[in-house]
Design an enzyme around this catalytic site. Structure first.
Site, PDB file in Angstrom:
ATOM      1  N   ARG A   1      -4.609-114.701 -65.680  1.00  0.00           N
ATOM      2  CA  ARG A   1      -5.786-114.169 -65.139  1.00  0.00           C
ATOM      3  C   ARG A   1      -6.359-115.750 -64.227  1.00  0.00           C
ATOM      4  O   ARG A   1      -6.122-116.078 -63.234  1.00  0.00           O
ATOM      5  CB  ARG A   1      -7.927-114.154 -65.164  1.00  0.00           C
ATOM      6  CG  ARG A   1      -7.654-112.621 -64.945  1.00  0.00           C
ATOM      7  CD  ARG A   1      -8.953-112.554 -66.372  1.00  0.00           C
ATOM      8  NE  ARG A   1      -7.975-112.296 -67.212  1.00  0.00           N
ATOM      9  CZ  ARG A   1      -6.638-111.364 -68.213  1.00  0.00           C
ATOM     10  NH1 ARG A   1      -6.961-110.210 -67.435  1.00  0.00           N
ATOM     11  NH2 ARG A   1      -6.792-111.531 -69.222  1.00  0.00           N
ATOM     12  N   THR A   2      -6.578-116.886 -65.146  1.00  0.00           N
ATOM     13  CA  THR A   2      -6.729-118.134 -64.331  1.00  0.00           C
ATOM     14  C   THR A   2      -5.646-118.766 -64.389  1.00  0.00           C
ATOM     15  O   THR A   2      -6.062-119.456 -63.082  1.00  0.00           O
ATOM     16  CB  THR A   2      -7.141-119.160 -66.328  1.00  0.00           C
ATOM     17  OG1 THR A   2      -8.209-118.348 -66.785  1.00  0.00           O
ATOM     18  CG2 THR A   2      -7.599-120.475 -65.621  1.00  0.00           C
TER      19      THR A   2
ATOM     20  N   LYS B   1      10.117-132.177 -75.287  1.00  0.00           N
ATOM     21  CA  LYS B   1      11.139-132.864 -75.524  1.00  0.00           C
ATOM     22  C   LYS B   1      10.863-133.906 -76.247  1.00  0.00           C
ATOM     23  O   LYS B   1      11.358-134.899 -76.470  1.00  0.00           O
ATOM     24  CB  LYS B   1      11.817-133.734 -74.529  1.00  0.00           C
ATOM     25  CG  LYS B   1      12.848-132.165 -73.973  1.00  0.00           C
ATOM     26  CD  LYS B   1      13.133-132.979 -72.466  1.00  0.00           C
ATOM     27  CE  LYS B   1      14.574-132.560 -72.012  1.00  0.00           C
ATOM     28  NZ  LYS B   1      14.817-132.461 -70.353  1.00  0.00           N
TER      29      LYS B   1
ATOM     30  N   ARG C   1      -3.773-125.906 -68.109  1.00  0.00           N
ATOM     31  CA  ARG C   1      -4.139-124.911 -69.693  1.00  0.00           C
ATOM     32  C   ARG C   1      -3.962-125.426 -70.890  1.00  0.00           C
ATOM     33  O   ARG C   1      -2.673-125.670 -70.835  1.00  0.00           O
ATOM     34  CB  ARG C   1      -4.262-124.069 -69.674  1.00  0.00           C
ATOM     35  CG  ARG C   1      -4.187-123.335 -70.760  1.00  0.00           C
ATOM     36  CD  ARG C   1      -4.480-121.745 -70.749  1.00  0.00           C
ATOM     37  NE  ARG C   1      -5.818-121.258 -69.752  1.00  0.00           N
ATOM     38  CZ  ARG C   1      -6.394-120.358 -70.450  1.00  0.00           C
ATOM     39  NH1 ARG C   1      -5.625-119.174 -70.456  1.00  0.00           N
ATOM     40  NH2 ARG C   1      -7.418-119.972 -69.828  1.00  0.00           N
TER      41      ARG C   1
ATOM     42  N   HIS D   1     -13.800-123.929 -71.109  1.00  0.00           N
ATOM     43  CA  HIS D   1     -13.555-123.539 -69.783  1.00  0.00           C
ATOM     44  C   HIS D   1     -14.060-123.557 -69.105  1.00  0.00           C
ATOM     45  O   HIS D   1     -14.709-122.851 -68.425  1.00  0.00           O
ATOM     46  CB  HIS D   1     -12.861-122.311 -70.627  1.00  0.00           C
ATOM     47  CG  HIS D   1     -12.172-121.182 -70.119  1.00  0.00           C
ATOM     48  ND1 HIS D   1     -11.595-121.388 -68.677  1.00  0.00           N
ATOM     49  CD2 HIS D   1     -11.232-120.457 -69.568  1.00  0.00           C
ATOM     50  CE1 HIS D   1     -10.492-121.010 -68.281  1.00  0.00           C
ATOM     51  NE2 HIS D   1     -10.598-120.127 -68.315  1.00  0.00           N
TER      52      HIS D   1
HETATM   53  C1  NCD Z   1     -10.418-116.555 -72.043  1.00  0.00           C
HETATM   54  C2  NCD Z   1      -9.539-117.574 -72.715  1.00  0.00           C
HETATM   55  O1  NCD Z   1      -7.761-117.861 -72.037  1.00  0.00           O
HETATM   56  O2  NCD Z   1     -10.352-118.924 -72.869  1.00  0.00           O
HETATM   57  N1  NCD Z   1      -9.292-116.024 -70.861  1.00  0.00           N
HETATM   58  C3  NCD Z   1      -9.126-115.785 -69.830  1.00  0.00           C
HETATM   59  O3  NCD Z   1      -9.170-117.769 -69.592  1.00  0.00           O
HETATM   60  N2  NCD Z   1     -10.290-115.362 -69.197  1.00  0.00           N
HETATM   61  C4  NCD Z   1     -10.807-115.788 -73.506  1.00  0.00           C
HETATM   62  C5  NCD Z   1      -9.697-114.871 -74.344  1.00  0.00           C
HETATM   63  O4  NCD Z   1      -8.487-115.361 -74.062  1.00  0.00           O
HETATM   64  O5  NCD Z   1     -10.170-114.243 -74.677  1.00  0.00           O
END
Ligand code: NCD
Length: 300
Positions: free
Chosen positions: A52-53, A81, A102, A130
Site C-alpha cells: 500500500r504505502t 554492498k 521506508r 509511520h
Molecule cells: C503497516 C506498516 O508497514 O507499518 N502497514 C502499512 O503501512 N499499511 C502495518 C503492518 O505492516 O502491519
C-alpha cells in the site's frame, strides 16, 4: 524544507490544512488527475516490504502528473554492498526532487533528510513511526466524524509496542480536543511510555464488550511476527480476532480501521459490515500522499 518525518512535527492547524488539501486532491483524482507535478521526480526507496504505502505514493505522483524512480528491494540496492545511507541520500537527492523512504532502522528518514538536499517523507522507519499512515488514518476518521468538535473514543487494539502506525496516528488524534484513547493490548505488547499520555489515554489489557460498545473508532493492528521474539509472537498471534459477532456489538456509526495487511485479525465476513472501513482507509492513502507531495514540492 517540508520533510515529513514524525507525527509530532504537525500542529493541529497543520493537520487540518493537510486534511483540507487531501479532500481537494480526492476531487482531482475523481477528475482523472492533473499535471501539477509535471517534470518532477519522486524517488521511492523501500527497504522493507510494502504494498500500500509504496504503490499509493507512486499512484499519488502519477495522479499529480510527475514521474517516479524506485528501489523496491534492499538486496538490489548499494546499501547491501555496504554503502552508508548518507551517501545514498546525496546521490538520490541529485536524481529526484523528493524522496519517500521506508527502512528497518528508526531515524533513517532523518538521515535522508539531513543529506539529500530534497524533501524527504518517512514511509515507516522500523518500529518507530509511520507519519503518512497516521495522516491517512486521521483523514479516514475526519470523513466520518467532526474531529475535535464531538467527543470521540478511539481504541487502538493489538500489537502496540512496535506498531508504528499506532505510534503516529495516536499522536495526531491527540492534537484534537474531545478525544479519549484506549490502548488495548496485553502488557508485553502495550504502547511504549513515550506515546502514552495520562490526561487522555487509558491502558486496557483485554478487549471487553464495554470497549466494543463505547468506541467510535476501533483501530485494529497485526501482531507483527517480524518485529517480536518468537515467544511473544506465539503467545499473542491469535489475540483480538474480530468476527461479525464482535463487530455487530459496535455502534452502528462506529468504524473499524486497520492499516493492513491483515493476517487473521479480521474475518472476511466483516468486510461487508457498515463498520468496516479498512479498504477505504487504504485508498485514502492516494489523496493524502498527493497533498504531502504537493506541499513538499511547494506546488500548493
Ligand atoms: C503497516 C506498516 O508497514 O507499518 N502497514 C502499512 O503501512 N499499511 C502495518 C503492518 O505492516 O502491519
Amino acid at each position: 524544507m517540508q520533510h515529513v518525518l514524525s507525527a509530532g512535527q504537525f500542529s493541529k492547524e497543520a493537520l487540518e490544512e493537510i486534511m483540507a488539501q487531501a479532500a481537494d486532491m480526492e476531487e482531482i483524482v475523481k477528475n482523472g488527475g492533473c499535471d501539477m507535478a509535471k517534470g518532477r521526480i519522486l524517488a521511492t526507496l523501500f527497504y522493507e516490504p510494502s504494498t500500500r504505502t509504496r504503490l499509493s505514493f507512486e499512484a499519488a505522483m502519477h495522479r499529480l502528473g510527475g514521474s517516479i524512480i524506485s528501489e523496491t528491494d534492499v538486496n538490489f540496492s548499494s546499501i547491501t554492498k555496504g554503502e552508508v545511507l548518507s551517501d545514498t541520500a546525496r546521490i538520490v537527492g541529485g536524481y529526484a526532487d523528493m524522496i519517500a523512504i521506508r527502512s528497518k532502522t528508526p531515524g533513517d528518514a532523518k538521515i535522508m533528510a539531513d543529506y539529500s538536499g530534497v524533501p524527504v517523507i518517512n514511509g515507516g522507519d522500523g518500529s518507530a513511526e509511520h507519519p503518512t499512515q497516521g495522516l491517512l488514518d486521521l483523514y479516514t476518521i475526519s470523513k466520518q466524524f467532526k474531529l475535535g468538535h464531538e467527543p470521540l473514543v478511539i481504541s487502538f487494539v493489538g500489537e502496540l509496542i512496535t506498531g508504528r502506525t499506532v505510534h503516529s496516528c495516536s499522536q495526531m488524534v491527540k492534537q484534537f480536543p474531545n478525544v479519549k484513547i484506549n490502548f488495548v493490548a496485553p502488557a508485553d505488547i502495550q504502547i511504549p511510555d513515550k506515546y502514552f499520555d495520562e490526561a487522555t489515554d487509558t491502558k486496557h489489557f483485554e478487549l471487553t464488550d464495554e470497549i466494543l460498545e463505547t468506541s467510535d473508532v476501533i483501530y485494529d493492528t497485526r501482531i507483527q511476527k517480524e518485529r517480536l521474539s518468537p515467544e511473544v509472537y506465539e503467545k499473542h498471534k491469535t489475540a483480538f480476532h474480530f468476527n461479525a459477532e464482535k463487530v455487530n456489538k459496535m455502534k452502528p456509526n462506529a468504524i473499524l480501521m486497520h492499516p493492513l495487511p491483515r493476517v487473521n485479525e479480521i474475518a472476511h465476513e466483516v468486510d461487508d459490515l457498515p463498520q468496516a472501513k479498512y479498504f477505504e482507509q487504504a485508498i485514502n492513502g492516494v489523496p493524502v500522499r498527493m497533498a504531502l507531495i504537493a506541499r513538499g514540492l511547494n506546488l500548493i
